[in-house]
Design a protein around this motif. Structure first.
Motif, PDB file in Angstrom:
ATOM      1  N   PHE A 506      -3.296   6.092  14.058  1.00  7.99           N
ATOM      2  CA  PHE A 506      -2.885   4.861  14.716  1.00  7.99           C
ATOM      3  C   PHE A 506      -2.300   3.917  13.668  1.00  7.99           C
ATOM      4  O   PHE A 506      -2.424   4.151  12.466  1.00  7.99           O
ATOM      5  CB  PHE A 506      -4.058   4.207  15.462  1.00  7.99           C
ATOM      6  N   TYR A 507      -1.662   2.879  14.132  1.00  9.60           N
ATOM      7  CA  TYR A 507      -0.920   1.993  13.242  1.00  9.60           C
ATOM      8  C   TYR A 507      -1.867   1.204  12.349  1.00  9.60           C
ATOM      9  O   TYR A 507      -2.695   0.431  12.826  1.00  9.60           O
ATOM     10  CB  TYR A 507      -0.062   1.029  14.050  1.00  9.60           C
ATOM     11  N   GLN A 508      -1.742   1.416  11.039  1.00  6.75           N
ATOM     12  CA  GLN A 508      -2.518   0.683  10.048  1.00  6.75           C
ATOM     13  C   GLN A 508      -1.559   0.236   8.946  1.00  6.75           C
ATOM     14  O   GLN A 508      -1.065   1.083   8.188  1.00  6.75           O
ATOM     15  CB  GLN A 508      -3.618   1.557   9.452  1.00  6.75           C
ATOM     16  N   PRO A 509      -1.281  -1.054   8.827  1.00  2.00           N
ATOM     17  CA  PRO A 509      -0.289  -1.519   7.851  1.00  2.00           C
ATOM     18  C   PRO A 509      -0.575  -1.070   6.425  1.00  2.00           C
ATOM     19  O   PRO A 509       0.339  -0.675   5.698  1.00  2.00           O
ATOM     20  CB  PRO A 509      -0.359  -3.039   7.998  1.00  2.00           C
ATOM     21  N   HIS A 510      -1.842  -1.116   5.996  1.00  2.00           N
ATOM     22  CA  HIS A 510      -2.126  -0.733   4.613  1.00  2.00           C
ATOM     23  C   HIS A 510      -1.938   0.767   4.394  1.00  2.00           C
ATOM     24  O   HIS A 510      -1.577   1.196   3.295  1.00  2.00           O
ATOM     25  CB  HIS A 510      -3.528  -1.191   4.198  1.00  2.00           C
ATOM     26  N   ILE A 511      -2.148   1.564   5.437  1.00  2.00           N
ATOM     27  CA  ILE A 511      -1.914   3.006   5.301  1.00  2.00           C
ATOM     28  C   ILE A 511      -0.418   3.298   5.230  1.00  2.00           C
ATOM     29  O   ILE A 511       0.026   4.179   4.477  1.00  2.00           O
ATOM     30  CB  ILE A 511      -2.576   3.778   6.449  1.00  2.00           C
ATOM     31  N   LEU A 512       0.380   2.565   5.981  1.00  2.00           N
ATOM     32  CA  LEU A 512       1.831   2.712   5.857  1.00  2.00           C
ATOM     33  C   LEU A 512       2.280   2.402   4.430  1.00  2.00           C
ATOM     34  O   LEU A 512       3.099   3.126   3.849  1.00  2.00           O
ATOM     35  CB  LEU A 512       2.544   1.780   6.840  1.00  2.00           C
TER      36      LEU A 512
END
Length: 720
Positions: A506-512
């Motif tokens: 799912f969308y996680q800014p820090h993982i991006l």
């Protein structure tokens, strides 16, 4: 540093017993010695030398937290950290819409604006989009800060069937206990009604058909002991009639202190029946009570009380009540019961070799009933597909979801309407809200949140590997397209494996941003989750929890063997209920993992049931009242394992200052124990995330700051 003497600690119950020297931190002696509390569990001596850390407001704890957070800041600060924080904020800074519900041809939803931390309750009808309420201006509110639906952005709003009135929940972002207010969306005015003693983690609200009032579940936060936080006490199910005081509410079900049963109400389409799910804590197995709404004081009919399995109410047609169940069908089926003959279970949709996605306590149920149609989310190796049937069980079509998307928050069906709402997201898309006409399958996208990335720059793979016992386990692996598989990439792997939660990206800014930095991100679908039905869940909890640990470790080995990373670049991550998983990895598997990050975790599995909603987790972790389960708990409780000396992976433990789901002391106690017994110079760091609850932060700024600390820690210890 003064020594407190020799104490015995029981580690890896039944296998290893070690003696260590317990040394009090020099600063702690200023406020007295730490509490070396002991207890005996089935003949095993269990010590709790950091019990004093449960007193969050004490001078000793405040000083310890301040010193530890300063040490972590010193370790991670610098220009690289600032650049990380700025990019993560950029990836976090978008309008978010969720919790959408259709009532009376109106679409109600919550919105978080990118320029404000507040939440808005909004309405869309006839092409117009209108603000109903902002968390900044809840009327007659004495709270310093107010969070609609709670700090964690739950979908805590409930319109009535006509779409005229909306109940919404709010709290101060600290307590699990909140309040309810009612707003008339037609006039924009609030009713004078004010409802207290509602916990956003357990709250359930359903309106009477005539909008005269609503049923709601009531709970209260009560102290455990002086300075040791609170636990949740369930009070029962009540009916509130509009225009009256809460003291006049009708009690449908009252609960005594210590009663762990949870109740969830539903009202039939014709309004004649109040249908109440009844289950013990967070266990999947449940039964039902069916009341007449004309007289809720009359004895209810009981359904499924002797069957000992899971039943999920879908909808009704007259006296026929439709349920999804795992009874005599581990992968799930749909049945109905006729209230005139409630002992007969009539099958409507038969079990298949694929698991129905239902019953998860995290992520939402992909199942529903709307407009005479049954919607079922099936899982194929963890990938959802929604099939639609008519109420006779005849297959109609498969819902056309975009590839790579998964449903977040479940299907929101609407009594008496053929329209449903679905929120979808992916690793590269944070929020898409759509409405669906179940009669035709026509999908209309209502909202989509844009983000500053090019999806084509990323590669997402769905792979499979073998666990220690040969079990085939699926895993998502994601990376930037420019990252080459040379065996030298930093990799971060997250595991959960609890509560039937299905692991998906799912969308996680820090993982991006981690992937933009050249990092690999992996999420294995370890046992204890819901990927393959009841058997997959049961094979990873309680006495079988070692299977989940083995699955997680095998996933890390697969990444190394296939050149995604190496043993010197692989990091483990766990949070909340998977805190014990990440803790065990940090303490016992540092030959494979080079670092660990542990977020707002459960770590003291002996004390956990006493606080917050911890008593409800015993169905996953096990109970100290059962000897075999108690031994398993102690063998996998990170705080107790950490009292044995050893060289552990570099570890960062982060907790939310305002977390009342898992109290912060869990992370404090683990950090204290690990630091005290660390036998090498690898850092064990701690960070208290200020003004944050059970997450990285309630605003994009908070989330960017805290997650950047985690990435900077990994960059330093993995040396890339």
């Amino acid at each position: 540093m003064r020594q407190r003497g020799l104490q015995k600690y029981t580690m890896r119950v039944g296998t290893v017993v070690s003696l260590i020297m317990v040394t009090a931190p020099s600063w702690a002696s200023q406020d007295g010695e730490p509490d070396g509390t002991r207890q005996t569990i089935y003949g095993m001596e269990v010590n709790d030398p950091f019990r004093w850390m449960e007193n969050e407001g004490s001078d000793a704890v405040v000083k310890w937290v301040k010193n530890q957070t300063a040490r972590t800041t010193e370790f991670t600060e610098g220009p690289e950290y600032e650049a990380m924080r700025a990019r993560i904020f950029e990836l976090s800074n978008f309008d978010l819409r969720y919790g959408a519900k259709v009532r009376g041809h109106r679409l109600f939803y919550l919105k978080r604006r990118q320029d404000s931390p507040s939440l808005e309750l909004r309405l869309k009808a006839n092409g117009a989009d209108r603000l109903i309420l902002s968390s900044d201006n809840v009327p007659d509110n004495t709270m310093q800060e107010t969070y609609i639906a709670g700090r964690n952005f739950g979908g805590g709003h409930w319109p009535d069937r006509a779409g005229n009135f909306v109940v919404y929940g709010y709290n101060d972002g600290v307590s699990t206990e909140g309040k309810l207010r009612i707003i008339d969306q037609r006039s924009g005015l609030h009713l004078p009604d004010l409802i207290g003693e509602v916990g956003h983690g357990l709250l359930s609200v359903v309106w009477a058909t005539d909008s005269s009032g609503f049923y709601y579940y009531r709970s209260r936060s009560v102290p455990v002991e002086a300075g040791a936080g609170t636990r949740t006490r369930q009070l029962g199910l009540y009916f509130h009639r509009l225009g009256t005081a809460q003291s006049e509410d009708t009690s449908v079900i009252e609960q005594a202190d210590g009663d762990r049963v949870l109740y969830r109400p539903y009202v039939s389409e014709d309004g004649k029946h109040l249908i109440v799910s009844r289950r013990e804590g967070l266990v999947a197995q449940n039964s039902y009570l069916v009341y007449s709404t004309k007289d809720v004081s009359a004895a209810p009919k009981e359904l499924f009380s002797e069957l000992g399995d899971q039943f999920r109410f879908l909808g009704d047609q007259g006296n026929r009540l439709f349920f999804q169940t795992n009874y005599d069908a581990p992968n799930g089926r749909v049945i109905y019961v006729d209230l005139d003959r409630p002992v007969d279970l009539v099958e409507v949709v038969a079990e298949t070799d694929r698991s129905m996605l239902v019953g998860s306590s995290a992520g939402g149920d992909i199942i529903g009933y709307a407009g005479g149609h049954i919607l079922i989310g099936y899982l194929s190796d963890g990938v959802p597909e929604v099939s639609v049937f008519d109420q006779s069980g005849a297959f109609k079509y498969v819902l056309d979801l975009a590839p790579g998307k998964t449903i977040w928050g479940g299907i929101q069906a609407n009594v008496g309407s053929p329209m449903i709402t679905i929120g979808t997201l992916s690793a590269l898309s944070p929020s898409v809200v759509s409405t669906v006409d179940v009669r035709t399958g026509a999908i209309r996208q209502e909202f989509a949140s844009p983000v500053p990335i090019n999806p084509d720059d990323f590669v997402i793979e769905h792979v499979f590997y073998s666990s220690k016992d040969g079990t085939r386990v699926p895993m998502y692996v994601a990376r930037h397209r420019s990252t080459k598989l040379n065996g030298n990439n930093p990799a971060l792997m997250y595991g959960y494996g609890m509560h039937k939660w299905v692991s998906f990206l799912f969308y996680q800014p820090h993982i991006l941003h981690w992937m933009e930095m050249g990092g690999v991100y992996a999420m294995p679908a370890i046992r204890g989750g819901g990927e393959y039905g009841t058997s997959w869940h049961q094979s990873g909890i309680k006495l079988n929890r070692q299977n989940a640990i083995d699955d997680f470790v095998a996933a890390g080995q697969w990444l190394v063997d296939n050149d995604y990373t190496s043993r010197t670049k692989l990091a483990a991550n766990g949070s909340s209920a998977s805190g014990p998983l990440a803790g065990v990895v940090a303490l016992r598997y540092n030959d494979l993992f080079a670092a660990s990050t542990i977020d707002y975790p459960v770590t003291d599995m002996v004390r956990a049931p006493l606080f917050g909603n911890g008593a409800l987790m015993t169905e996953e972790y096990g109970s100290l009242d059962v000897e075999a389960e108690a031994r398993a708990i102690l063998d996998q409780s990170p705080y107790h394992i950490a009292q044995e000396k050893g060289c552990r992976t570099p570890t960062l433990i982060m907790v939310g200052e305002l977390d009342r789901v898992v109290l912060p002391f869990h992370g404090l106690k683990l950090a204290g124990a690990m630091q005290q017994t660390q036998s090498c110079d690898k850092p064990i760091l701690f960070r208290m995330m200020p003004e944050t609850g059970h997450n990285y932060g309630g605003t994009p700024e908070q989330a960017a700051t805290n997650s950047a600390v985690q990435l900077m820690f990994l960059k330093r210890v993995l040396d890339f």
